[in-house]
Design an enzyme around this catalytic site. Structure first.
Site, short mmCIF file in Angstrom:
data_model
loop_
_atom_site.label_atom_id
_atom_site.label_comp_id
_atom_site.label_asym_id
_atom_site.label_seq_id
_atom_site.Cartn_x
_atom_site.Cartn_y
_atom_site.Cartn_z
N GLU A 219 0.89 -0.97 -0.13
CA GLU A 219 0.02 -0.05 0.17
C GLU A 219 0.91 1.29 0.04
O GLU A 219 1.47 1.48 1.19
CB GLU A 219 -0.81 -0.20 1.36
N CYS A 253 -2.28 9.55 2.58
CA CYS A 253 -1.97 9.00 1.19
C CYS A 253 -2.84 9.27 0.12
O CYS A 253 -2.62 9.44 -1.05
CB CYS A 253 -1.74 7.55 1.52
P1 NAD Z 1 7.99 4.78 5.25
O1 NAD Z 1 7.96 4.04 4.03
O2 NAD Z 1 9.10 5.59 5.52
O3 NAD Z 1 7.91 3.97 6.40
C1 NAD Z 1 6.93 2.73 6.42
C2 NAD Z 1 7.42 1.93 7.25
O4 NAD Z 1 8.49 1.11 6.90
C3 NAD Z 1 7.74 2.06 9.00
O5 NAD Z 1 7.22 1.16 9.83
C4 NAD Z 1 9.11 2.37 8.83
O6 NAD Z 1 9.77 2.14 9.92
C5 NAD Z 1 9.83 1.23 7.64
N1 NAD Z 1 10.93 1.57 6.98
C6 NAD Z 1 11.41 2.92 6.69
N2 NAD Z 1 12.32 2.70 6.07
C7 NAD Z 1 12.71 1.36 5.87
C8 NAD Z 1 14.01 0.66 5.49
N3 NAD Z 1 14.89 0.87 4.79
N4 NAD Z 1 13.61 -0.84 5.34
C9 NAD Z 1 12.53 -1.38 5.86
N5 NAD Z 1 11.58 -0.78 6.55
C10 NAD Z 1 11.60 0.43 6.34
O7 NAD Z 1 6.40 5.68 5.11
P2 NAD Z 1 6.26 6.94 5.92
O8 NAD Z 1 6.92 8.07 5.82
O9 NAD Z 1 6.03 6.31 7.41
O10 NAD Z 1 4.53 7.16 5.44
C11 NAD Z 1 4.32 7.93 4.47
C12 NAD Z 1 4.34 7.28 2.91
O11 NAD Z 1 3.32 6.26 3.18
C13 NAD Z 1 3.54 7.98 2.06
O12 NAD Z 1 4.25 7.95 0.87
C14 NAD Z 1 2.31 7.76 2.07
O13 NAD Z 1 1.69 8.09 0.55
C15 NAD Z 1 2.23 6.26 2.06
N6 NAD Z 1 0.91 5.96 2.74
C16 NAD Z 1 0.27 4.79 2.07
C17 NAD Z 1 -0.94 4.59 2.45
C18 NAD Z 1 -1.82 3.43 1.60
O14 NAD Z 1 -2.80 2.94 2.17
N7 NAD Z 1 -1.49 3.27 0.35
C19 NAD Z 1 -1.32 4.98 3.60
C20 NAD Z 1 -0.51 5.76 4.33
C21 NAD Z 1 0.48 6.16 3.96
#
Ligand code: NAD
Length: 479
Positions: A219, A253
């Site tokens: 997602e 998002c």
């Molecule tokens: P992110 O990708 O930075 O983090 C998401 C998760 O991944 C967190 O638990 C984080 O700890 C982990 N993570 C971060 N870096 C990582 C790595 N290198 N390896 C493994 N895990 C890692 O996202 P965010 O900043 O927390 O959220 C914002 C983003 O999420 C935006 O792009 C938004 O559009 C998207 N989002 C999508 C939805 C959806 O339903 N499609 C919903 C909410 C947010």
């Protein structure tokens, strides 16, 4: 056992082994077990409701309790109730067609729990985006390991205490930590991973999961276009766009990322936008219902996006600005329109995730379709207008995760609709029966009848096989 920081890869692997052993050794969960788990989860969510609202507000700097109640608690409770109500139907064996020559056999699909599901979640809706996947995984009869975001530590702490107090660790466990923990977590041999987060991290998760061939639901994010048909820049339209853009300070998002407005309506669009902002947030960015930006990094990033276009000659309209001596709320930006910005600007290339709305004008629906199709497939697409030929053409010729017509965000709340992106905005879906099925293995089962025509097709082949083939191919014997 609840795993807290610091956590090592072997700790996580131990939790996974423990959950898998429990899954394999205990009786497969029946409908009553699953409903009981959902009931416990629902009660726990309501018990922690107040604590949660305070934790989320502390994490963001400020978020109104109402917003947390509506966008986190209500969504979760509604999703749990939907799963509960539909569980019997979802779990039912699905009878399938049996070809004439295989009768009187029987074929059906059984939706079996996959085993242990890993759920990774982001910071923007730190509770609902962790707990709705959890509820779905439990409804499908799985064990679950959760990895909430490190950027919302107070909320993650509430989640951890809520889960520890509600489920034994062999059923649901919480792992806390940042990117390093996330990297190890996504490399574990789960039976399925549901990741919600950014597209760049989603790529990493997919790479890590590929080592163990773990199936994934991704997602992800992106830029969701919002198209306003000619003559539809009305109060109702702008109320909906402002709701979608400014809820949670724009950190959603599926928020409208940018607007495409008919060139004749630009002036009305701007006027109605300002009027809607004034109605929703009478004290501008100092309003009590206006959410802060999550941290300094994102605050500076958003300010940078506006500064970048300020120098390029785009028109910047900051609404609801208060005098400098008005009491400031931590890290808030005024709702900002950026009018007629160039496509090369950073703001038109990266997901905004804040209260800034670029507005571009168009002349024809073809121009809109070409614009959307020249960019990565979005998570959501919004259209304001009549359900006419233009609307039909837009829907038929663009591909996005979901579509909202004359509303924003509300498709997420339709529990019976699959929710997910496509391509760079995601893969797979949850919510609806699709969510249940993504966390289940669709096992096809064929039960042989006492007799069928194919039993005549066994060596040594002779006249009987020829006759059977003749019947089955409905053709003349070639021999
Ligand atoms: P992110 O990708 O930075 O983090 C998401 C998760 O991944 C967190 O638990 C984080 O700890 C982990 N993570 C971060 N870096 C990582 C790595 N290198 N390896 C493994 N895990 C890692 O996202 P965010 O900043 O927390 O959220 C914002 C983003 O999420 C935006 O792009 C938004 O559009 C998207 N989002 C999508 C939805 C959806 O339903 N499609 C919903 C909410 C947010």
């Amino acid at each position: 056992m609840t795993v807290t920081l610091p956590v090592s890869g072997s700790d996580m692997a131990t939790v996974l082994d423990c959950q898998r052993a429990s899954f394999l050794n205990e009786e497969p969960s029946n409908i009553a077990d699953r409903k009981f788990q959902l009931k416990r989860l629902r009660a726990a969510v309501l018990t922690y409701r107040r604590e949660l609202a305070e934790a989320v507000s502390a994490d963001f700097g400020h978020r109104s309790h109402h917003e947390t109640d509506i966008l986190e608690v209500l969504c979760v409770v509604q999703a749990i109730d939907y799963l509960n109500r539909n569980l019997r139907r979802f779990m039912r064996k699905d009878r399938r067609h049996v070809g004439l020559f295989y009768r009187a056999g029987r074929a059906y699909v059984e939706y079996q729990p996959k085993g242990v599901i890993g759920v990774m979640s982001p910071w923007n809706y730190p509770f609902s985006l962790t707990i709705i996947p959890l509820a779905t995984a439990l409804a499908a009869g799985n064990r679950v390991m959760l990895k909430p975001s490190e950027l919302t530590p107070c909320t993650s702490d509430v989640i951890q205490r809520m889960i520890t107090g509600t489920f034994p660790p062999e059923e649901v466990a919480v792992v806390l930590g940042g990117p390093e923990v996330g990297a190890t977590f996504s490399g574990l041999p789960f039976d399925h991973i549901l990741f919600t987060g950014s597209t760049p991290v989603g790529r990493k998760i997919m790479k890590a999961a590929s080592d163990n061939l773990v199936p994934l639901t991704l997602e992800l994010g992106g830029k969701s276009p919002t198209i306003v048909a000619k003559g539809h820049a009305t109060r109702q339209t702008l109320d909906s766009i402002v709701f979608g853009k400014l809820s949670n300070g724009g950190q959603t998002c599926i928020a409208p990322d940018y607007a495409l407005v008919h060139e004749e309506d630009l002036k009305t669009f701007i006027t109605e936008f300002e009027a809607s902002v004034a109605r929703f947030y009478p004290d501008g960015p100092t309003s009590r219902d206006y959410t802060s930006i999550i941290n300094d990094h994102h605050y500076e990033r958003l300010k940078g996006l506006v500064e970048d276009v300020r120098t390029s000659g785009a028109r910047i309209i900051e609404t609801g600005l208060m005098p400098d001596d008005a009491p400031q709320q931590l890290r808030t930006l005024p709702p900002t329109l950026v009018v007629e910005v160039g496509d090369d600007a950073e703001i038109m290339r990266e997901e905004i995730f804040g209260p800034i709305l670029p507005v571009r004008t168009y002349r024809s629906i073809k121009e809109v379709i070409d614009y959307v199709n020249a960019r990565p497939r979005p998570l959501a697409l919004y259209y304001f207008g009549a359900q006419d030929a233009d609307c039909g053409e837009l829907l038929a010729r663009t591909t996005s995760g979901n579509v909202g017509i004359n509303n924003t965000l509300m498709h997420f709340a339709q529990d019976d609709l699959p929710f997910g992106g496509v391509g760079p905005s995601g893969m797979g879906a949850y919510h609806g029966i699709e969510g249940f099925r993504s966390m289940s293995h669709a096992k096809g089962i064929f039960i042989q009848g006492k007799w069928n025509l194919t039993s005549l097709l066994r060596a040594p082949f002779g006249n009987i096989a020829n006759l059977a083939l003749k019947v089955m191919l409905r053709s003349h014997d070639p021999h």
